[in-house]
Scaffold this motif. Sequence first.
Motif, short mmCIF file in Angstrom:
data_model
loop_
_atom_site.label_atom_id
_atom_site.label_comp_id
_atom_site.label_asym_id
_atom_site.label_seq_id
_atom_site.Cartn_x
_atom_site.Cartn_y
_atom_site.Cartn_z
N PRO A 42 -15.57 25.28 -4.50
CA PRO A 42 -15.44 23.82 -4.39
C PRO A 42 -14.82 23.43 -3.05
O PRO A 42 -13.93 24.11 -2.54
CB PRO A 42 -14.50 23.46 -5.54
N ALA A 43 -15.29 22.34 -2.47
CA ALA A 43 -14.77 21.87 -1.19
C ALA A 43 -13.26 21.65 -1.25
O ALA A 43 -12.57 21.86 -0.25
CB ALA A 43 -15.48 20.59 -0.77
N GLU A 44 -12.75 21.27 -2.40
CA GLU A 44 -11.32 21.01 -2.55
C GLU A 44 -10.48 22.28 -2.33
O GLU A 44 -9.29 22.20 -2.05
CB GLU A 44 -11.00 20.44 -3.94
N GLU A 45 -11.11 23.45 -2.47
CA GLU A 45 -10.39 24.72 -2.27
C GLU A 45 -10.40 25.18 -0.82
O GLU A 45 -9.70 26.11 -0.47
CB GLU A 45 -11.02 25.82 -3.13
N ILE A 46 -11.17 24.52 0.03
CA ILE A 46 -11.25 24.91 1.44
C ILE A 46 -10.17 24.15 2.19
O ILE A 46 -10.21 22.93 2.30
CB ILE A 46 -12.64 24.59 2.05
N ARG A 47 -9.19 24.89 2.69
CA ARG A 47 -8.08 24.30 3.44
C ARG A 47 -8.43 24.30 4.93
O ARG A 47 -8.83 25.32 5.46
CB ARG A 47 -6.79 25.08 3.22
N PRO A 48 -8.30 23.16 5.60
CA PRO A 48 -8.72 23.05 7.00
C PRO A 48 -7.96 23.94 7.98
O PRO A 48 -8.44 24.20 9.06
CB PRO A 48 -8.51 21.58 7.34
N ARG A 49 -6.78 24.42 7.60
CA ARG A 49 -5.99 25.26 8.51
C ARG A 49 -6.02 26.74 8.14
O ARG A 49 -5.34 27.54 8.77
CB ARG A 49 -4.56 24.75 8.56
N THR A 50 -6.78 27.09 7.13
CA THR A 50 -6.91 28.49 6.72
C THR A 50 -8.02 29.14 7.53
O THR A 50 -9.13 28.60 7.59
CB THR A 50 -7.21 28.60 5.21
N PRO A 51 -7.75 30.28 8.16
CA PRO A 51 -8.80 30.96 8.94
C PRO A 51 -10.03 31.29 8.10
O PRO A 51 -9.92 31.67 6.93
CB PRO A 51 -8.12 32.23 9.43
N PHE A 52 -11.20 31.16 8.73
CA PHE A 52 -12.46 31.46 8.05
C PHE A 52 -12.45 32.86 7.47
O PHE A 52 -12.96 33.09 6.38
CB PHE A 52 -13.64 31.32 9.01
N ALA A 53 -11.85 33.81 8.18
CA ALA A 53 -11.82 35.20 7.75
C ALA A 53 -11.12 35.35 6.40
O ALA A 53 -11.50 36.21 5.59
CB ALA A 53 -11.14 36.07 8.80
N GLU A 54 -10.12 34.53 6.15
CA GLU A 54 -9.40 34.62 4.87
C GLU A 54 -10.28 34.20 3.70
O GLU A 54 -10.01 34.57 2.56
CB GLU A 54 -8.12 33.79 4.91
#
Length: 109
Positions: A42-54
């Motif tokens: 879900p988009a709500e779980e994607i944090r804008p400051r979390t690295p893509f690799a994580e």
Amino acid sequence: MALHSTGGEAPGPWSTKPVAEFDERDFRNWLITRLSEYLQRPAEEIRPRTPFAEYGLDSVAALSLYGDIEEEFGLFLEPTVAWDHPTADDLARHLAEEFTKAGGEHREV
């Protein structure tokens, strides 16, 4: 990086703003929406400051994302962009800057 004018409207229900008027926030929202599709989260779980690799974004998904960016915004990205700008915040800022710099004209960066 080069830009061509698509003249299209922003995809998705979250924005009705014309692509030509996108700013950093619009790019971030667009990226999060696309990432949620690629990562099947879900988009709500994607944090804008979390690295893509994580999130486990692999090279195939990254290349697909670049293709989407090229198709939607006319911004042609170098393969190292995800390493240079490893979060949605960082990449959105970069995309907004490049989009503004190009000003709708074909330009190699």
